[in-house]
Motif scaffolding. Structure first.
Motif, PDB file in Angstrom:
ATOM      1  N   VAL A 121      -0.313  -1.096   3.821  1.00  0.00           N
ATOM      2  CA  VAL A 121       0.281  -0.951   2.488  1.00  0.00           C
ATOM      3  C   VAL A 121       1.763  -1.307   2.567  1.00  0.00           C
ATOM      4  O   VAL A 121       2.482  -0.808   3.448  1.00  0.00           O
ATOM      5  N   GLU A 122       2.223  -2.138   1.631  1.00  0.00           N
ATOM      6  CA  GLU A 122       3.635  -2.537   1.656  1.00  0.00           C
ATOM      7  C   GLU A 122       4.508  -1.452   1.041  1.00  0.00           C
ATOM      8  O   GLU A 122       4.206  -0.906  -0.012  1.00  0.00           O
ATOM      9  N   THR A 123       5.604  -1.155   1.706  1.00  0.00           N
ATOM     10  CA  THR A 123       6.555  -0.156   1.232  1.00  0.00           C
ATOM     11  C   THR A 123       7.935  -0.772   1.075  1.00  0.00           C
ATOM     12  O   THR A 123       8.192  -1.891   1.535  1.00  0.00           O
ATOM     13  N   ILE A 124       8.813  -0.014   0.442  1.00  0.00           N
ATOM     14  CA  ILE A 124      10.205  -0.441   0.285  1.00  0.00           C
ATOM     15  C   ILE A 124      11.104   0.704   0.736  1.00  0.00           C
ATOM     16  O   ILE A 124      10.834   1.868   0.429  1.00  0.00           O
ATOM     17  N   LEU A 125      12.115   0.388   1.515  1.00  0.00           N
ATOM     18  CA  LEU A 125      13.035   1.398   2.037  1.00  0.00           C
ATOM     19  C   LEU A 125      14.351   1.334   1.277  1.00  0.00           C
ATOM     20  O   LEU A 125      14.988   0.290   1.220  1.00  0.00           O
ATOM     21  N   CYS A 126      14.720   2.456   0.673  1.00  0.00           N
ATOM     22  CA  CYS A 126      16.017   2.520  -0.020  1.00  0.00           C
ATOM     23  C   CYS A 126      16.609   3.914   0.206  1.00  0.00           C
ATOM     24  O   CYS A 126      15.881   4.881   0.461  1.00  0.00           O
ATOM     25  N   PRO A 127      17.935   4.046   0.106  1.00  0.00           N
ATOM     26  CA  PRO A 127      18.575   5.341   0.380  1.00  0.00           C
ATOM     27  C   PRO A 127      18.095   6.458  -0.548  1.00  0.00           C
ATOM     28  O   PRO A 127      18.218   7.632  -0.213  1.00  0.00           O
ATOM     29  N   GLU A 128      17.547   6.096  -1.706  1.00  0.00           N
ATOM     30  CA  GLU A 128      17.139   7.090  -2.689  1.00  0.00           C
ATOM     31  C   GLU A 128      15.701   7.561  -2.507  1.00  0.00           C
ATOM     32  O   GLU A 128      15.191   8.341  -3.306  1.00  0.00           O
ATOM     33  N   ASN A 129      15.022   7.088  -1.476  1.00  0.00           N
ATOM     34  CA  ASN A 129      13.610   7.427  -1.298  1.00  0.00           C
ATOM     35  C   ASN A 129      13.360   8.934  -1.306  1.00  0.00           C
ATOM     36  O   ASN A 129      12.446   9.427  -1.962  1.00  0.00           O
ATOM     37  N   HIS A 130      14.192   9.687  -0.552  1.00  0.00           N
ATOM     38  CA  HIS A 130      13.948  11.125  -0.446  1.00  0.00           C
ATOM     39  C   HIS A 130      14.227  11.842  -1.758  1.00  0.00           C
ATOM     40  O   HIS A 130      13.562  12.828  -2.090  1.00  0.00           O
ATOM     41  N   SER A 148      -0.144  10.959  -6.263  1.00  0.00           N
ATOM     42  CA  SER A 148       0.805  10.226  -7.098  1.00  0.00           C
ATOM     43  C   SER A 148       1.770   9.454  -6.218  1.00  0.00           C
ATOM     44  O   SER A 148       1.960   9.766  -5.036  1.00  0.00           O
ATOM     45  N   CYS A 149       2.385   8.426  -6.813  1.00  0.00           N
ATOM     46  CA  CYS A 149       3.357   7.622  -6.082  1.00  0.00           C
ATOM     47  C   CYS A 149       4.298   6.938  -7.060  1.00  0.00           C
ATOM     48  O   CYS A 149       4.025   6.857  -8.257  1.00  0.00           O
ATOM     49  N   VAL A 150       5.408   6.450  -6.538  1.00  0.00           N
ATOM     50  CA  VAL A 150       6.352   5.631  -7.298  1.00  0.00           C
ATOM     51  C   VAL A 150       6.358   4.244  -6.664  1.00  0.00           C
ATOM     52  O   VAL A 150       6.548   4.102  -5.448  1.00  0.00           O
ATOM     53  N   LEU A 151       6.114   3.231  -7.491  1.00  0.00           N
ATOM     54  CA  LEU A 151       6.112   1.845  -7.043  1.00  0.00           C
ATOM     55  C   LEU A 151       7.375   1.145  -7.520  1.00  0.00           C
ATOM     56  O   LEU A 151       7.768   1.290  -8.687  1.00  0.00           O
ATOM     57  N   ILE A 152       8.001   0.398  -6.648  1.00  0.00           N
ATOM     58  CA  ILE A 152       9.133  -0.443  -7.008  1.00  0.00           C
ATOM     59  C   ILE A 152       8.721  -1.877  -6.724  1.00  0.00           C
ATOM     60  O   ILE A 152       8.484  -2.251  -5.571  1.00  0.00           O
ATOM     61  N   SER A 153       8.564  -2.661  -7.789  1.00  0.00           N
ATOM     62  CA  SER A 153       8.081  -4.037  -7.669  1.00  0.00           C
ATOM     63  C   SER A 153       6.762  -4.097  -6.903  1.00  0.00           C
ATOM     64  O   SER A 153       6.552  -4.986  -6.087  1.00  0.00           O
ATOM     65  N   GLY A 154       5.895  -3.122  -7.176  1.00  0.00           N
ATOM     66  CA  GLY A 154       4.577  -3.094  -6.557  1.00  0.00           C
ATOM     67  C   GLY A 154       4.534  -2.539  -5.151  1.00  0.00           C
ATOM     68  O   GLY A 154       3.466  -2.468  -4.546  1.00  0.00           O
ATOM     69  N   LYS A 155       5.684  -2.108  -4.606  1.00  0.00           N
ATOM     70  CA  LYS A 155       5.744  -1.562  -3.245  1.00  0.00           C
ATOM     71  C   LYS A 155       5.973  -0.059  -3.311  1.00  0.00           C
ATOM     72  O   LYS A 155       6.737   0.418  -4.156  1.00  0.00           O
ATOM     73  N   VAL A 156       5.357   0.682  -2.435  1.00  0.00           N
ATOM     74  CA  VAL A 156       5.440   2.138  -2.474  1.00  0.00           C
ATOM     75  C   VAL A 156       6.810   2.596  -1.982  1.00  0.00           C
ATOM     76  O   VAL A 156       7.208   2.315  -0.842  1.00  0.00           O
ATOM     77  N   ALA A 157       7.528   3.312  -2.858  1.00  0.00           N
ATOM     78  CA  ALA A 157       8.825   3.880  -2.491  1.00  0.00           C
ATOM     79  C   ALA A 157       8.694   5.340  -2.080  1.00  0.00           C
ATOM     80  O   ALA A 157       9.406   5.820  -1.201  1.00  0.00           O
ATOM     81  N   ALA A 158       7.798   6.056  -2.746  1.00  0.00           N
ATOM     82  CA  ALA A 158       7.551   7.469  -2.430  1.00  0.00           C
ATOM     83  C   ALA A 158       6.130   7.797  -2.853  1.00  0.00           C
ATOM     84  O   ALA A 158       5.614   7.234  -3.821  1.00  0.00           O
ATOM     85  N   ALA A 159       5.499   8.721  -2.137  1.00  0.00           N
ATOM     86  CA  ALA A 159       4.121   9.085  -2.455  1.00  0.00           C
ATOM     87  C   ALA A 159       3.834  10.473  -1.906  1.00  0.00           C
ATOM     88  O   ALA A 159       4.470  10.925  -0.939  1.00  0.00           O
ATOM     89  N   THR A 160       2.880  11.149  -2.519  1.00  0.00           N
ATOM     90  CA  THR A 160       2.477  12.455  -2.030  1.00  0.00           C
ATOM     91  C   THR A 160       1.651  12.288  -0.754  1.00  0.00           C
ATOM     92  O   THR A 160       1.128  11.213  -0.460  1.00  0.00           O
ATOM     93  N   GLU A 161       1.523  13.374  -0.026  1.00  0.00           N
ATOM     94  CA  GLU A 161       0.755  13.335   1.216  1.00  0.00           C
ATOM     95  C   GLU A 161      -0.690  12.935   0.955  1.00  0.00           C
ATOM     96  O   GLU A 161      -1.286  12.184   1.730  1.00  0.00           O
ATOM     97  N   ASN A 162      -1.259  13.418  -0.156  1.00  0.00           N
ATOM     98  CA  ASN A 162      -2.640  13.081  -0.466  1.00  0.00           C
ATOM     99  C   ASN A 162      -2.795  11.608  -0.855  1.00  0.00           C
ATOM    100  O   ASN A 162      -3.860  11.017  -0.619  1.00  0.00           O
ATOM    101  N   TRP A 163      -1.775  11.029  -1.472  1.00  0.00           N
ATOM    102  CA  TRP A 163      -1.833   9.592  -1.791  1.00  0.00           C
ATOM    103  C   TRP A 163      -1.953   8.790  -0.501  1.00  0.00           C
ATOM    104  O   TRP A 163      -2.739   7.848  -0.406  1.00  0.00           O
ATOM    105  N   TRP A 164      -1.187   9.179   0.514  1.00  0.00           N
ATOM    106  CA  TRP A 164      -1.257   8.476   1.789  1.00  0.00           C
ATOM    107  C   TRP A 164      -2.569   8.746   2.521  1.00  0.00           C
ATOM    108  O   TRP A 164      -2.918   8.016   3.451  1.00  0.00           O
ATOM    109  N   SER A 165      -3.310   9.794   2.115  1.00  0.00           N
ATOM    110  CA  SER A 165      -4.599  10.056   2.748  1.00  0.00           C
ATOM    111  C   SER A 165      -5.681   9.097   2.263  1.00  0.00           C
ATOM    112  O   SER A 165      -6.753   9.013   2.855  1.00  0.00           O
ATOM    113  N   LEU A 166      -5.416   8.378   1.146  1.00  0.00           N
ATOM    114  CA  LEU A 166      -6.365   7.379   0.666  1.00  0.00           C
ATOM    115  C   LEU A 166      -6.428   6.213   1.656  1.00  0.00           C
ATOM    116  O   LEU A 166      -5.495   5.984   2.427  1.00  0.00           O
TER     117      LEU A 166
END
Length: 307
Positions: A121-130, A148-166
């Motif tokens: 899964v593609e992610t994006i790293l930014c200082p505001e992630n946390h 749940s998750c937040v996508l920035i230009s289709g890339k995951v910036a933040a997500a819940t633990e259960n989202w990552w369990s998918l």
């Protein structure tokens, strides 16, 4: 590179859909018929055609649920990558119509475009992630959802633990669904998760926070969309500044404060445990640097991305 995907029914070879990507011409009907015929007429003789290679192309056949046959023809990729693409196409079908409808070989329309690394899964790293993560966790509690998750230009910036369990394929497909058609409008769509829940639908909701930034969640029949949109406004009303600050990261997918040596053409950071990655072309690259080498990526480093 060019690729063609053809989907037909297993029993009679009736066409369901075909797609192509790249600059190649559409396949003539005679070739499509031959590709299907090789697979279909081999079955009574207990011959299963899996793949073949030519000088320029890889060809693979995959049958799913004894219902659909998906054929892939691509240049510039291996059989393993092509098989993964066929599996992702089938998962995209299940995502929309569910496994039961797929078994009935209903007419299905699929349009899947992705440059993701197969299985990640593609992610994006930014200082505001946390900071985004904190607000996202609060929103998730408000709508009584664990996914749940937040996508920035289709890339995951933040997500819940259960989202990552998918499964990574499910996360990638949901990200594609969120950005399909009109991404500025809220979406409220029943979806079937190919690995977690292929028979019982989840409710997929996607809301746009600002252009290029979307909030996605999986939930039950309640709350209604209007209430979810209200929770989005309440939870994220003080976070627009943090979200906007992430926009400059889009061109490179990691913070501008991180300086990379000019001899490095790009970065590929992979979290093999979580199945996610960050990829970037180095904007500070220097083609005259003696350490630069003429390859697409000069750094391949296992790395911890996100929570």
């Amino acid at each position: 590179m060019s690729a063609h995907i053809i989907c037909v029914t297993s029993g009679g070879g009736l066409p369901i859909f075909s797609r192509k990507k790249g600059n190649s011409d559409s396949l003539p009907f005679s070739i499509v018929g031959s590709l299907n015929g090789v697979h279909m007429f081999g079955r009574p003789l207990n011959i299963e055609v899996l793949n073949c290679l030519t000088d320029d192309y890889s060809v693979a056949w995959r049958e799913f649920e004894e219902s659909l046959v998906i054929i892939g023809i691509a240049s510039g990729c291996s059989i393993d990558v092509l098989n993964k693409l066929l599996e992702s196409v089938f998962n995209a079908i299940v995502l929309i119509v569910g496994i039961e409808e797929t078994r009935w070989t209903a007419e299905i329309q699929v349009n899947k475009h992705s440059s993701d690394i197969a299985g990640f899964v593609e992610t994006i790293l930014c200082p505001e992630n946390h900071l985004i993560q904190i607000v996202l966790d609060s929103f998730t509690e408000c709508v009584d959802s664990m996914f749940s998750c937040v996508l920035i230009s289709g890339k995951v910036a933040a997500a819940t633990e259960n989202w990552w369990s998918l499964h990574p394929d499910e996360i990638s497909l949901l990200s594609l669904l969120a950005s399909s058609e009109n991404p500025t409008n809220s979406k409220d769509i029943p979806v079937f998760l190919p690995y977690k829940s292929p028979t019982v639908a989840f409710r997929f909701v996607a809301c746009t926070l600002i252009p290029e930034v979307q909030l996605c969640c999986l939930c039950g029949p309640t709350p209604i969309l209007n209430d979810i949109e209200h929770s989005v406004l309440q939870c994220f009303k003080n976070s627009h500044g943090h979200i906007k600050c992430s926009s400059p990261v889009l061109s490179r997918n990691f913070p501008a404060s991180y300086c990379i040596d000019g001899g490095i053409l790009g970065l590929l950071l992979i979290n093999t445990t979580s199945g996610k990655y960050m990829i970037s072309k180095n904007p500070q690259q220097n083609s005259k640097s003696p350490r630069a080498v003429p390859t697409a990526w000069t750094s391949f480093v296992p790395f911890s991305i996100g929570p």
